[in-house]
Design an enzyme around this catalytic site. Structure first.
Site, mmCIF file in Angstrom:
data_model
loop_
_atom_site.group_PDB
_atom_site.id
_atom_site.type_symbol
_atom_site.label_atom_id
_atom_site.label_comp_id
_atom_site.label_asym_id
_atom_site.label_seq_id
_atom_site.Cartn_x
_atom_site.Cartn_y
_atom_site.Cartn_z
ATOM 1 C CG HIS A 152 -0.623 -66.745 39.660
ATOM 2 N ND1 HIS A 152 -1.966 -66.672 39.347
ATOM 3 C CD2 HIS A 152 -0.496 -67.828 40.470
ATOM 4 C CE1 HIS A 152 -2.613 -67.671 39.929
ATOM 5 N NE2 HIS A 152 -1.738 -68.384 40.628
ATOM 6 C CG ASP A 211 -2.149 -64.808 36.635
ATOM 7 O OD1 ASP A 211 -1.730 -65.821 36.041
ATOM 8 O OD2 ASP A 211 -2.942 -64.858 37.589
ATOM 9 C CB SER A 261 -3.402 -69.736 43.301
ATOM 10 O OG SER A 261 -2.993 -70.362 42.102
#
Length: 395
Positions: free
Chosen positions: A357, A327, A224
């Site tokens: 995600h 996502d 991320s």
């Protein structure tokens, strides 16, 4: 296909808790700035380090910067013992594994890992990050160095990025110190402590990395927002070139990168209210991370394709990008991967269907088939660049 009902419920609770956290941080932001910083949040479960080999991996924590809270957790797989008949008995570290000095040891590539959390939460010692890094260490047969970078808003941009580069420079320095230490250890210094060339230098050497680290095969892995940091560090490594010798970044893995931009993509519009990390919540994180005077959705920290950002893409290391179907940031990762391929960089893209995600790194999702498959896919690709023989693994 929609995610399961249980996952949707978990997402609701997760988002409620995350938004509450970010609102609390936003309210405290006025006097939050702190140069020393913090690398974790009290409400995130952490796992203590264990320097004995437990479930195939030993871990230890380090603080390498006296001026900040920057921390590292090293994950050492037990495969390093393949050529060692016994554990070292001299200089035992916290009652755990200590490699004997002056002896040949099995060398492993180093994977530098940056956790996720929107630059404001998460840590290198949370239960989920600890479990993920253990998985990577065992599957890829690498030493994982997980970075506990400083979090915003206490330490806003560029603190996390500077921490990433500081760790890379520290690894390069460790490689050089280890060379001197090992050379001196073979000669002996007449003091009864082989390998200690002076009290200052000895205290600087990290024994696990000195004995088992192979810095010429270094991989970056970012999760991320950690992918944003990894990509920044990769760019700086390209610019530094031989200044980092003998350390070489041979590849990077960007897992569902936290990229953003001023012109909305299709996924940003269609999936704005996506699972676990929706766009509104992530924008709160960006506002906490970027200083007010620098806030811009096309900031280089968030948009890797902003014009004028160096170095040229053709000089970037091989880059594996992982994205998830559900996502909202997916299209940004896809666009960056396409740009790298157009620049003739080996940059495969893996898109996981029916995934969200952080599907391979969140606590509640670590044991799902998608998370396990993702770990295997990373291993196959990474082996192509860290294998001593090279080339026997490919897509």
């Amino acid at each position: 296909m929609m995610p399961s009902l249980s996952l949707q419920l978990q997402s609701l609770f997760f988002k409620y808790h995350l938004r509450h956290q970010l609102q609390t941080l936003t309210q405290a932001q006025v006097d939050a700035r702190d140069q020393f910083g913090t690398t974790s949040r009290p409400d995130h479960p952490s796992v203590p380090a264990n320097p004995t080999f437990q479930n195939g991996v030993a871990t230890k924590d380090l603080h390498i910067d006296p001026f900040s809270s920057l921390s590292l957790r090293i994950f050492l797989p037990e495969t390093v013992l393949a050529k060692d008949s016994t554990f070292g008995s001299d200089g035992v570290v916290y009652g755990g594994y200590s490699p004997p000095i002056g002896k040949r040891h099995r060398k492993l590539p180093i994977m530098l890992q940056f956790h996720g959390g929107g630059f404001v939460i998460g840590s290198n010692d949370t239960s989920c990050n600890d479990a993920f890094c253990r998985r990577m260490a065992k599957l890829c047969d690498v030493i994982v160095v997980a970075v506990g970078y400083r979090l915003a808003p206490e330490s806003p941009y560029p603190a996390a990025f500077e921490d990433g580069m500081l760790v890379l420079n520290w690894l390069a320095k460790q490689a050089n110190l280890a060379t001197v230490r090992n050379r001196n250890g073979r000669k002996g210094n007449g003091s009864g402590h082989p390998g200690i060339f002076d009290s200052f230098g000895s205290s600087m050497v990290e024994p696990w990395l000195a004995a088992h680290g192979e810095p010429s095969r270094c991989i970056l892995l970012g999760v991320s927002c950690g992918a944003n940091i990894a990509d920044y560090v990769a760019r700086k490594a390209v610019e530094a070139s031989s200044l980092l010798d003998p350390l070489k970044v041979v590849a990077q893995i960007l897992m569902y990168p936290f990229f953003i931009g001023s012109v909305p993509t299709k996924s940003e519009i269609k999936l704005a209210n996506s699972y676990f990390y929706d766009k509104a919540t992530c924008m709160m994180a960006w506002k906490l991370f970027l200083p007010k005077e620098e806030f811009d959705l096309d900031h280089p920290a968030g948009n890797p394709l902003v014009p004028g950002r160096g170095p040229p893409l053709k000089t970037m290391p091989p880059t594996l990008t992982i994205v998830a179907e559900h996502d909202w940031m997916r299209d940004r990762g896809i666009a960056y991967s396409e740009a790298l391929r157009k620049a003739n960089v080996d940059a495969p893209l893996l898109e996981y269907k029916n995934a969200v995600h952080e599907f391979a790194t969140l606590d509640v999702l670590l044991q799902t088939p998608q998370a396990l498959a993702c770990a295997d896919d990373i291993t196959i690709w990474v082996k192509k660049y860290i294998s001593l023989r090279g080339g026997e693994f490919s897509y």
